[in-house]
Design an enzyme around this catalytic site. Structure first.
Site, short mmCIF file in Angstrom:
data_model
loop_
_atom_site.label_atom_id
_atom_site.label_comp_id
_atom_site.label_asym_id
_atom_site.label_seq_id
_atom_site.Cartn_x
_atom_site.Cartn_y
_atom_site.Cartn_z
N LEU A 1 -10.45 -1.28 -7.89
CA LEU A 1 -9.23 -1.58 -8.64
C LEU A 1 -9.43 -1.01 -10.04
O LEU A 1 -10.50 -1.16 -10.64
CB LEU A 1 -8.99 -3.09 -8.73
N ASP A 2 -8.41 -0.36 -10.59
CA ASP A 2 -8.49 0.16 -11.95
C ASP A 2 -8.74 -0.99 -12.93
O ASP A 2 -8.35 -2.13 -12.67
CB ASP A 2 -7.20 0.89 -12.33
N PRO A 3 -9.37 -0.69 -14.09
CA PRO A 3 -9.65 -1.76 -15.07
C PRO A 3 -8.42 -2.54 -15.50
O PRO A 3 -8.50 -3.75 -15.73
CB PRO A 3 -10.24 -0.98 -16.25
N ALA B 1 -5.77 -3.04 -13.67
CA ALA B 1 -5.17 -3.69 -12.51
C ALA B 1 -5.86 -5.02 -12.24
O ALA B 1 -7.02 -5.22 -12.62
CB ALA B 1 -5.27 -2.79 -11.28
#
Length: 301
Positions: free
Chosen positions: A36-38, A40
């Site tokens: 997961l992106d930071p 997100a």
């Protein structure tokens, strides 16, 4: 401890951060089933101990997300972390509920999607974001994805925001989806917020925060209560009936890598000893059972 723990990742943690924290808490190997992106949030299943070997059985899992799309602004990363590269005035007619729902429904189904340039997909041995950071041109080939459903949740006319949920196949980039939706509406846009709520059989309702993990690092019983066992995961994935019990002779052969003949369907099976103790998992292919994952306590005998 072996299995899976479901983490509800908060903003500003990277998936790598969460894995490192879990390694220190459990003092064993830890992996995950998809980053997961930071910026997100949401569900991040962590594979613990021998559970890291489960990644092969989980790689094709579908996902569900809660999304906030910001219209009228385009960024170079397609999310809120990037630099604004374009602004457009958003006509109020674009935020009509019926119009928005019509556009969203047009994305349901199998399709080709071009991943964002700021992604970890490799082209010629380099990750796309490496090309992007050096402002190098690279051909990005579209990938096959499927959107199973999109549902409009809310429209914020004042701030040009669209709230929706989406269920989709593995490999779907929600940032690209947001840009494509905005384009089809006749404007530009980017993914403002992303919250992952489901990964395959796993739901965010069963997850815990990173702080809970850290707080209970010395409470073994509490940590065990968070763990979903390999046995339960395989039963959920392949069915309660996929179970094989081995007597002592067959168990010894099985643990030592000898293939055993069984007239059963090709699939994955939970393996037990004659006392009904869970040993690990095996697979049957063309009537031959072979070992796949054996719990560390069940050493070769």
């Amino acid at each position: 401890m072996d299995g899976i723990i479901l983490i509800n990742k908060e903003k500003n943690y990277t998936s790598h951060d969460v894995v490192n924290i879990a390694k220190k808490v459990f003092n064993t190997k830890v992996g995950h089933t998809g980053t997961l992106d930071p910026n997100a949030t949401g569900l991040l299943p962590l594979l613990i101990g021998e559970g890291t070997k489960l990644s092969f059985y989980l790689i094709n899992h579908d996902k569900e997300y809660e999304v906030v799309l910001k219209l009228g602004v385009k960024t170079d990363t397609a999310d809120s972390e990037g630099n604004v590269i374009e602004n457009q005035k958003v006509d109020s007619r674009l935020l009509n509920k019926d119009f928005v729902e019509k556009i969203l429904k047009e994305f349901i189904g199998k399709q080709k999607q071009i991943p964002p340039i700021y992604s970890a997909i490799k082209v010629n041995g380099k990750k796309l974001y490496e090309y992007a950071r050096k402002k190098q041109k690279v051909e990005i080939k579209p990938r096959s994805i499927e959107i199973y459903n999109i549902e409009l949740k809310n429209i914020d006319n004042k701030n040009n925001l669209i709230y929706f949920t989406v269920s989709c196949s593995k490999g779907t980039y929600i940032r690209s989806l947001c840009e494509d939706i905005a384009e089809k509406m006749g404007t530009v846009g980017y993914m403002l917020e992303l919250n992952r709520t489901k990964v395959g059989i796993f739901n965010i309702e069963d997850s815990i925060k990173v702080d809970d993990l850290i707080y209970n690092k010395d409470n073994k019983q509490k940590l065990i209560s968070y763990l979903i066992s390999i046995e339960d995961i395989i039963e959920c994935l392949y069915g309660k009936e996929n179970k094989i019990s081995l007597d002592n002779k067959k168990l010894k052969l099985f643990l030592n890598g000898v293939k055993l003949r069984y007239n059963l369907k090709d699939s994955i099976y939970r393996i037990y000893d004659k006392e009904n103790n869970f040993i690990g998992i095996g697979s049957i292919n063309k009537n031959l059972l072979k070992r796949e994952i054996i719990l560390a306590k069940n050493n070769l005998i």
